[in-house]
Design an enzyme around this catalytic site. Sequence first.
Site, PDB file in Angstrom:
ATOM      1  N   ASP A  85      29.426  22.960 -19.937  1.00 45.94           N
ATOM      2  CA  ASP A  85      29.899  21.590 -20.126  1.00 45.94           C
ATOM      3  C   ASP A  85      28.911  20.884 -21.059  1.00 45.94           C
ATOM      4  OD1 ASP A  85      31.307  19.137 -19.594  1.00 45.94           O
ATOM      5  OD2 ASP A  85      29.637  18.605 -18.283  1.00 45.94           O
ATOM      6  N   ASP A  98      33.802  19.376 -13.097  1.00 44.52           N
ATOM      7  CA  ASP A  98      33.480  20.775 -13.368  1.00 44.52           C
ATOM      8  C   ASP A  98      33.691  21.670 -12.148  1.00 44.52           C
ATOM      9  OD1 ASP A  98      32.629  20.250 -16.015  1.00 44.52           O
ATOM     10  OD2 ASP A  98      30.683  19.581 -15.269  1.00 44.52           O
TER      11      ASP A  98
END
Length: 782
Positions: free
Chosen positions: A471, A674
Site C-alpha cells: 500500500d 487493507d
Amino acid sequence: MTAAEPVVAHQDRYPLPQPGAATDPVCGMSVDPASARHRAEHDGKSYFFCGTRCLERFSAEPKRFLAPKPAVAPAGARSWTCPMHPEVVRDTPGACPICGMALEPLQPSAADSEPNPELADMSRRFWLGLALSAPLLALTMAAHFRGTALYGFSASGPGVWLQLLLATPVVLWGGAPFFRRGWDSVVHGRLNMFTLIALGTGVTYAYSFGAALAPGLFPASFRMPEGGVPVYFEAAAVIVTLVLLGQMLELRARAQAGGAIRALLDLAPKQARIVRDDGSEAHIPLELVKPGDLLRVRPGEKVPVDGIVLEGRSAIDESMLTGEPLPVEKSPGDPVTGATVNTTGAFVIRAARVGSDTVLARVVAMVVAAQRSRAPIHGLADIVSGWFVPAVIAVAVTTFVAWSVWGPPPAMGFGLVNAIAVLIIACPCALGLATPMSIMVGTGRGAQAGVLVRNGEALELMEKLNTLVVDKTGTLTEGTPKLTQVIALGNIPESELLRLVASLERASEHPLAAALAEAAAALGIALAEASDFLAVPGKGVTGMVQGLRIAVGNAALLASLDIDTAALSAEADRLRQEGAGVMLAAVDGQPAGLLAVADQVKEGAAAALAALHDEGIRIIMLTGDSRTTAEAVARRLGIDEVIAEVLPEEKAGAIKQLQAEGRFVGMAGDGINDAPALAQAQIGIAMGTGADVAMESAAVTLIKGDLQGIVRARRLSRAVMRNIRQNLFFAFVFNALAVPIAAGILYPWFSILLNPMIASAAMSLSSVTVVTNALRLRRIRL
C-alpha cells in the site's frame, strides 16, 4: 504538582468523573456528555469520546470496542502446555499425555526466571543416580580385569546383591517419572520416547532382579559358559542416570529458549506512582492501575502503562518498541506506551490501556502464540513419529528373536541386551523437538528485532515470497501530508504567502490545513485571525485576513472568482507529476502563488525495496490514490508495477488475480481498507503503526512500521527454516543409523555391539543437540 498543593488545583487540572458521566468505550476515560466535542451514534445509542483518535477508532470498528470484555483470570491462575503438542493445555504442571515431556507455562511470566521445579526435581534424581551408579559401574568394570582384587566379584553372590542394592534406588526412585510417563503413554494409546525408556530399563532391571533372586529358573540359553546367569543392574542404573542428565540439560536449554519472552516481560515496571484525587501521590503495584488513573512518571523511570500525557514534557526512549535509538519528544495530548523509558522531564499521564490491553502485553501474547504454533513442515515429523515407536518395538522384538536363534552363547542374553539397546537409542524426542524449538527461539529473536510473527506457518511461507504488494499511504509514505514547496508571484514573499494562507486554513477541517499550520509553526511564523471564512465543497476556501481577501483551492475555485491561473498552471502540473497536491492561492483577486503538499516517503523505504529487489522479489504498489501521485512515488522508489485508483473492496481481488498468475504474494499495509487484502495474501504484513484490524488480519507485524522489517522477516524465515531442516536431517539420520547398529547389524563383520549404556548416552545427546542447534538462532543478525 506536589502533595502540598490544594485539592482544588488538582481537580481544576484533571476533572474527576461526575455523576452521569459517560465512559469512552475505546480508552475507558470518563467524558461529560454535556460538553463532549466528540460523539457517535451506533445502533440507536450515543457514545462519547475524549478525542478525535478514539472517535476514529470506534467508527472504524464499533463491534470490537462494544464486545463484552473477557473475564479476568484470578491472580495466579495459569495454564501449562506442551512445547511439542500445543493443543495440550492443563491447569496444573505435569507431563504431556502424548509425548511425556514436561509441560511449561502457556503464558510466561517474570516469575519463570526463578528455579524450575521440574528441573530441580530432575537434578535431585540425577545427582543421586550419579552417586550410586558411578560406583556400581566401577565395580562391574573392575570385576572384568584379571589381577584386580575385584576380579569375578560382580558375578559372585555378594557382588550381585551389592549391585541390586546400588541399582534399586536409581531405577525405582530416580526413574520413577519415566515409568509413570511410559505407563501413561500406554493408557492414552500414545506411545512415545518414555514408552521405550520404561520398557528398556524396566525389562533390564526385572530380568536382573529375577537372575539375582532365582538364577536356577533361567534356561541354558541365558547362561554363561561357566553356568552363571549374567545381570545388568549397572546398565539399568546408568541408563536411568544418563536419561536424567539429558532431561536436565534439555529443561535448561528450553528455559533459555523462552528468554526472549521473559526479556519482554521484564521491560514492564513493577510499580506505578499514582496521583490521587486529593493531590497526594503513592506507589502501587502495576496490577492495581485502572484505566483513567493519573500516574506521574519521573526522569529515568519507565512509563507504567499505555496512556495520554496530560501535563509536562519529556523525551521518551521507545527503542524497546521501535528499535529507534533516538528519544521521541512527548507533550500534552501525545500518547505514550508502557515500558518505554522517560529520559529527561517529569510528566503526568492518564492511563488508557492496562493489563493485557497494553501494547507490550499484546506483543508478548502474539509472540507466545507464534511460539506455540506449528509450521507445515512439522507435519512430516508428526507422520514419522506416529509410526516410529511401534516400529522400534517391533525391531527390538525381532532383534531378541534373531539373536536368541542365531546368536553365540548366551544367545538369549545377547538378544536381551541388544533389544534393550534398540529400545533405548531410538529417540522420537529429537524428531519431535526439531521444529517447535526452532520456531520458539526464532520468533523470540524476531520480536527482539521488531518483527512479530503470528505463527510457524508464516515463518515457513515468508521465504517463499516472490511478489510483494505494498500500500502507499502509511506503508511507503509517512501517511501525513507535509508542506514541501511554496512558490510566490509578484512582490509577496513566500513566508508572507504561507502566513496568509495558513491563517485562513486554520479555520478549515481539511487535512492539508494542519500541514500548513505545522509548517508555519516550524518556521516561527505567527498566524493572524481570519474572518468571513467560507468553505466551498470540492474547490477550497475563501475569507479575510487582516483586510486582504484570500482564496485558496484548486483551479475551479479561482475560475469561479474570475481569477486567471495561467501563470500558475505549468508549475502546478510539474508538481502534480511529482506526486504533490497543489493549492492555488489568490490575494485580493490576483494570483499570488501556489503551495505544494505531499506525503513524504518513509526514511529507509528505498533501501528496503532495493534489498528486496536484489532477492528477486517483484514489487507492486496497490493504492486507492490517483495514478499520477502513485506513479510519482513508484518512480522514486523503483517499484515495478502500479495498480492505482483501487477501491478498498477491490484490493483483495487484485491479490487474487496475482495469485491466479502463479505468484506467491505478500501484502504490506497499515489501514483498515487493507485488512481484506492482508487476509487474502499468502503472507499479510501489517505496519505496527497502523490500524488494529490490519494487524489482526496479518501474519507478520512490523512494530516500527518500516519496510526494512520485511527484509529482517525474510532473513529470519530463511534462518529458522534452515535450522529446522538441519534438526530434522540430524534426527532422521541419527535414528536411521543408530537403530540397526544397536540391533547388532555390524556384529557379523566387525564383532561390534552397542552397549545399552552407550545407547542411552547417544539418545540423550541427540535431544540436547537439537535444542542446542535451535538456540543458535538467538545470535543471528537480522
